[in-house]
Design a protein around this motif. Structure first.
Motif, PDB file in Angstrom:
ATOM      1  N   PRO A 216      52.123  46.472  -3.089  1.00  0.00           N
ATOM      2  CA  PRO A 216      52.287  47.927  -2.939  1.00  0.00           C
ATOM      3  C   PRO A 216      52.622  48.367  -1.522  1.00  0.00           C
ATOM      4  O   PRO A 216      53.545  49.158  -1.310  1.00  0.00           O
ATOM      5  N   VAL A 217      51.883  47.849  -0.540  1.00  0.00           N
ATOM      6  CA  VAL A 217      52.122  48.285   0.836  1.00  0.00           C
ATOM      7  C   VAL A 217      53.446  47.742   1.357  1.00  0.00           C
ATOM      8  O   VAL A 217      54.165  48.427   2.105  1.00  0.00           O
ATOM      9  N   THR A 218      53.812  46.524   0.944  1.00  0.00           N
ATOM     10  CA  THR A 218      55.108  45.976   1.346  1.00  0.00           C
ATOM     11  C   THR A 218      56.236  46.802   0.758  1.00  0.00           C
ATOM     12  O   THR A 218      57.237  47.086   1.434  1.00  0.00           O
ATOM     13  N   LEU A 219      56.063  47.221  -0.495  1.00  0.00           N
ATOM     14  CA  LEU A 219      57.079  48.039  -1.155  1.00  0.00           C
ATOM     15  C   LEU A 219      57.254  49.379  -0.455  1.00  0.00           C
ATOM     16  O   LEU A 219      58.383  49.795  -0.164  1.00  0.00           O
ATOM     17  N   THR A 220      56.150  50.063  -0.172  1.00  0.00           N
ATOM     18  CA  THR A 220      56.260  51.398   0.421  1.00  0.00           C
ATOM     19  C   THR A 220      56.815  51.341   1.840  1.00  0.00           C
ATOM     20  O   THR A 220      57.608  52.191   2.249  1.00  0.00           O
ATOM     21  N   ILE A 221      56.432  50.312   2.618  1.00  0.00           N
ATOM     22  CA  ILE A 221      56.990  50.155   3.964  1.00  0.00           C
ATOM     23  C   ILE A 221      58.477  49.825   3.882  1.00  0.00           C
ATOM     24  O   ILE A 221      59.287  50.352   4.656  1.00  0.00           O
ATOM     25  N   SER A 222      58.854  48.980   2.915  1.00  0.00           N
ATOM     26  CA  SER A 222      60.263  48.629   2.743  1.00  0.00           C
ATOM     27  C   SER A 222      61.101  49.846   2.375  1.00  0.00           C
ATOM     28  O   SER A 222      62.186  50.059   2.934  1.00  0.00           O
TER      29      SER A 222
END
Length: 220
Positions: free
Chosen positions: A206-212
Protein backbone atom coordinates in the motif's frame (compact mmCIF):
# COMPACT_ATOMS: atom_id res chain seq x y z
CA UNK A 1 9.83 -2.28 13.18
CA UNK A 2 6.12 -1.62 13.59
CA UNK A 3 6.80 2.01 14.53
CA UNK A 4 8.87 2.43 11.36
CA UNK A 5 6.06 0.99 9.20
CA UNK A 6 3.48 3.23 10.90
CA UNK A 7 5.71 6.27 10.32
CA UNK A 8 6.18 5.23 6.69
CA UNK A 9 2.41 4.91 6.27
CA UNK A 10 1.87 8.38 7.75
CA UNK A 11 4.45 9.77 5.33
CA UNK A 12 2.72 8.04 2.41
CA UNK A 13 -0.68 9.40 3.44
CA UNK A 14 0.69 12.94 3.74
CA UNK A 15 2.38 12.64 0.34
CA UNK A 16 -0.91 11.43 -1.15
CA UNK A 17 -2.76 14.45 0.25
CA UNK A 18 -0.12 16.76 -1.28
CA UNK A 19 -0.46 15.01 -4.66
CA UNK A 20 -4.26 15.35 -4.44
CA UNK A 21 -3.97 19.09 -3.77
CA UNK A 22 -1.73 19.45 -6.82
CA UNK A 23 -4.25 17.57 -8.96
CA UNK A 24 -7.24 19.54 -7.68
CA UNK A 25 -5.52 22.76 -8.71
CA UNK A 26 -5.03 21.50 -12.27
CA UNK A 27 -7.01 21.95 -15.46
CA UNK A 28 -9.41 19.03 -15.00
CA UNK A 29 -8.33 16.91 -17.99
CA UNK A 30 -9.49 13.29 -18.26
CA UNK A 31 -6.05 12.00 -17.26
CA UNK A 32 -6.12 14.27 -14.23
CA UNK A 33 -9.54 12.99 -13.16
CA UNK A 34 -8.26 9.41 -13.36
CA UNK A 35 -5.27 10.34 -11.20
CA UNK A 36 -7.61 11.93 -8.64
CA UNK A 37 -9.62 8.68 -8.46
CA UNK A 38 -6.38 6.70 -8.13
CA UNK A 39 -5.03 8.91 -5.34
CA UNK A 40 -8.36 8.89 -3.43
CA UNK A 41 -8.52 5.08 -3.68
CA UNK A 42 -4.88 4.77 -2.64
CA UNK A 43 -5.54 7.08 0.30
CA UNK A 44 -8.39 4.80 1.46
CA UNK A 45 -6.15 1.76 1.05
CA UNK A 46 -3.36 3.25 3.15
CA UNK A 47 -5.69 4.56 5.85
CA UNK A 48 -7.08 1.01 6.02
CA UNK A 49 -3.62 -0.50 6.41
CA UNK A 50 -2.66 2.08 9.03
CA UNK A 51 -5.79 1.17 11.00
CA UNK A 52 -4.85 -2.50 10.64
CA UNK A 53 -1.37 -1.82 12.05
CA UNK A 54 -2.81 -0.01 15.06
CA UNK A 55 -5.72 -2.41 15.68
CA UNK A 56 -5.89 -4.01 19.12
CA UNK A 57 -8.35 -6.79 18.28
CA UNK A 58 -9.07 -9.15 15.38
CA UNK A 59 -12.47 -7.58 14.61
CA UNK A 60 -10.96 -4.10 14.29
CA UNK A 61 -8.14 -5.41 12.12
CA UNK A 62 -10.57 -7.20 9.77
CA UNK A 63 -12.67 -4.03 9.44
CA UNK A 64 -9.48 -2.15 8.51
CA UNK A 65 -8.58 -4.83 5.95
CA UNK A 66 -12.03 -4.41 4.40
CA UNK A 67 -11.38 -0.68 3.97
CA UNK A 68 -7.98 -1.49 2.48
CA UNK A 69 -9.43 -3.96 -0.04
CA UNK A 70 -12.22 -1.60 -1.10
CA UNK A 71 -9.69 1.19 -1.61
CA UNK A 72 -7.41 -0.96 -3.76
CA UNK A 73 -10.16 -2.52 -5.88
CA UNK A 74 -9.91 -0.22 -8.91
CA UNK A 75 -6.52 1.50 -8.52
CA UNK A 76 -4.66 -0.63 -11.06
CA UNK A 77 -7.49 -0.56 -13.62
CA UNK A 78 -7.76 3.25 -13.46
CA UNK A 79 -3.98 3.54 -13.59
CA UNK A 80 -3.89 1.29 -16.66
CA UNK A 81 -6.48 3.49 -18.38
CA UNK A 82 -4.44 6.57 -17.44
CA UNK A 83 -1.25 5.09 -18.92
CA UNK A 84 -2.98 4.44 -22.25
CA UNK A 85 -4.21 8.03 -22.40
CA UNK A 86 -0.87 9.45 -21.28
CA UNK A 87 0.97 7.48 -23.97
CA UNK A 88 -1.58 8.58 -26.62
CA UNK A 89 -2.74 5.02 -27.27
CA UNK A 90 -6.24 3.63 -27.57
CA UNK A 91 -7.19 1.74 -24.38
CA UNK A 92 -8.78 -1.72 -24.68
CA UNK A 93 -12.10 -0.51 -23.29
CA UNK A 94 -13.88 -3.86 -23.40
CA UNK A 95 -11.10 -5.63 -21.48
CA UNK A 96 -10.72 -2.89 -18.87
CA UNK A 97 -14.48 -2.65 -18.35
CA UNK A 98 -14.64 -6.44 -18.00
CA UNK A 99 -11.90 -6.36 -15.35
CA UNK A 100 -13.70 -3.55 -13.53
CA UNK A 101 -16.96 -5.52 -13.64
CA UNK A 102 -15.28 -8.65 -12.24
CA UNK A 103 -13.73 -6.61 -9.42
CA UNK A 104 -17.04 -4.89 -8.68
CA UNK A 105 -19.11 -8.08 -8.45
CA UNK A 106 -16.42 -9.93 -6.50
CA UNK A 107 -16.09 -7.08 -3.99
CA UNK A 108 -18.99 -8.15 -1.70
CA UNK A 109 -17.04 -11.29 -0.76
CA UNK A 110 -14.56 -9.02 1.03
CA UNK A 111 -17.41 -8.00 3.36
CA UNK A 112 -19.23 -11.30 3.73
CA UNK A 113 -16.62 -13.96 2.81
CA UNK A 114 -19.24 -16.47 1.65
CA UNK A 115 -18.09 -20.06 2.24
CA UNK A 116 -14.49 -18.93 2.69
CA UNK A 117 -14.22 -17.75 -0.91
CA UNK A 118 -11.92 -14.83 -0.06
CA UNK A 119 -10.54 -15.61 3.43
CA UNK A 120 -10.10 -19.31 4.06
CA UNK A 121 -8.53 -18.88 7.50
CA UNK A 122 -7.96 -15.81 9.68
CA UNK A 123 -5.71 -15.85 12.75
CA UNK A 124 -4.70 -13.21 15.31
CA UNK A 125 -0.97 -13.80 15.74
CA UNK A 126 1.43 -12.40 18.35
CA UNK A 127 5.05 -11.68 17.45
CA UNK A 128 7.99 -11.90 19.87
CA UNK A 129 8.01 -8.13 20.43
CA UNK A 130 4.34 -8.13 21.46
CA UNK A 131 2.98 -6.87 18.15
CA UNK A 132 -0.29 -8.52 17.10
CA UNK A 133 -1.28 -8.87 13.48
CA UNK A 134 -3.67 -10.74 11.21
CA UNK A 135 -2.42 -13.83 9.42
CA UNK A 136 -4.68 -14.73 6.50
CA UNK A 137 -4.91 -17.81 4.34
CA UNK A 138 -6.69 -16.69 1.18
CA UNK A 139 -9.41 -18.59 -0.66
CA UNK A 140 -9.81 -19.23 -4.41
CA UNK A 141 -11.45 -15.86 -5.12
CA UNK A 142 -8.25 -14.07 -4.09
CA UNK A 143 -6.64 -15.45 -7.25
CA UNK A 144 -9.42 -13.81 -9.29
CA UNK A 145 -8.77 -10.53 -7.46
CA UNK A 146 -5.04 -10.89 -8.03
CA UNK A 147 -5.42 -11.29 -11.78
CA UNK A 148 -8.24 -8.78 -12.34
CA UNK A 149 -6.93 -6.07 -10.00
CA UNK A 150 -3.15 -6.44 -10.31
CA UNK A 151 -1.53 -8.83 -12.78
CA UNK A 152 -3.47 -8.04 -15.97
CA UNK A 153 -3.72 -4.22 -15.49
CA UNK A 154 -0.06 -3.81 -14.55
CA UNK A 155 1.08 -6.09 -17.36
CA UNK A 156 -0.85 -3.88 -19.77
CA UNK A 157 0.73 -0.77 -18.18
CA UNK A 158 4.26 -2.09 -18.58
CA UNK A 159 3.68 -3.30 -22.14
CA UNK A 160 2.11 0.06 -23.10
CA UNK A 161 4.99 2.06 -21.62
CA UNK A 162 7.60 -0.12 -23.34
CA UNK A 163 5.77 0.24 -26.65
CA UNK A 164 5.60 4.01 -26.16
CA UNK A 165 9.35 4.13 -25.53
CA UNK A 166 10.03 2.23 -28.77
CA UNK A 167 7.71 4.37 -30.88
CA UNK A 168 8.58 7.85 -29.58
CA UNK A 169 11.81 9.50 -30.74
CA UNK A 170 11.68 12.47 -28.37
CA UNK A 171 14.36 11.83 -25.71
CA UNK A 172 12.74 13.98 -23.04
CA UNK A 173 9.40 12.20 -23.46
CA UNK A 174 11.17 8.83 -23.43
CA UNK A 175 12.88 9.71 -20.17
CA UNK A 176 9.48 10.41 -18.65
CA UNK A 177 8.16 7.09 -19.94
CA UNK A 178 11.18 5.22 -18.54
CA UNK A 179 10.77 7.00 -15.20
CA UNK A 180 7.07 6.13 -14.99
CA UNK A 181 7.87 2.54 -16.05
CA UNK A 182 10.40 2.18 -13.23
CA UNK A 183 7.97 3.72 -10.72
CA UNK A 184 5.12 1.47 -11.90
CA UNK A 185 7.05 -1.74 -11.26
CA UNK A 186 7.76 -1.00 -7.58
CA UNK A 187 4.27 -1.87 -6.17
CA UNK A 188 4.21 -5.08 -8.23
CA UNK A 189 7.59 -6.13 -6.84
CA UNK A 190 6.48 -5.44 -3.27
CA UNK A 191 3.20 -7.32 -3.74
CA UNK A 192 5.04 -10.31 -5.22
CA UNK A 193 7.47 -10.29 -2.28
CA UNK A 194 4.55 -10.28 0.18
CA UNK A 195 2.48 -12.95 -1.61
CA UNK A 196 5.54 -15.23 -1.93
CA UNK A 197 6.32 -14.65 1.78
CA UNK A 198 9.69 -13.07 1.01
CA UNK A 199 8.51 -10.20 3.22
CA UNK A 200 6.68 -11.43 6.30
CA UNK A 201 4.28 -9.77 8.78
CA UNK A 202 4.29 -6.32 7.10
CA UNK A 203 2.84 -5.57 3.67
CA UNK A 204 4.68 -2.66 2.08
CA UNK A 205 2.49 -2.74 -1.05
CA UNK A 206 0.00 0.00 0.00
CA UNK A 207 2.63 2.57 0.96
CA UNK A 208 4.79 1.71 -2.05
CA UNK A 209 1.77 2.13 -4.30
CA UNK A 210 0.73 5.50 -2.88
CA UNK A 211 4.29 6.88 -2.98
CA UNK A 212 4.67 5.61 -6.56
CA UNK A 213 1.42 7.25 -7.67
CA UNK A 214 2.40 10.50 -5.97
CA UNK A 215 5.74 10.40 -7.80
CA UNK A 216 3.92 9.88 -11.09
CA UNK A 217 1.85 13.01 -10.36
CA UNK A 218 5.06 14.93 -9.67
CA UNK A 219 6.80 13.59 -12.81
CA UNK A 220 3.99 14.63 -15.16
Amino acid sequence: MVNFVIALECFGICLTVVALLLLLNGEGAKEQKLLIIIMCSSLAQNVGYLLELTATALEAAMAAITVENVGSAFVAICYCWFIYLYCYMKPPKVLLRTLATVSFFALPTVFFNWHGLFYREVRWVAEADGFYHVDITYGPLYVVFLFSRVIIPYTLCICTLMRAVRERSDRQVNRQYWTILAISTLPVIMLAAYVLKLVKVFDFTPVTLTISMALVVIVI
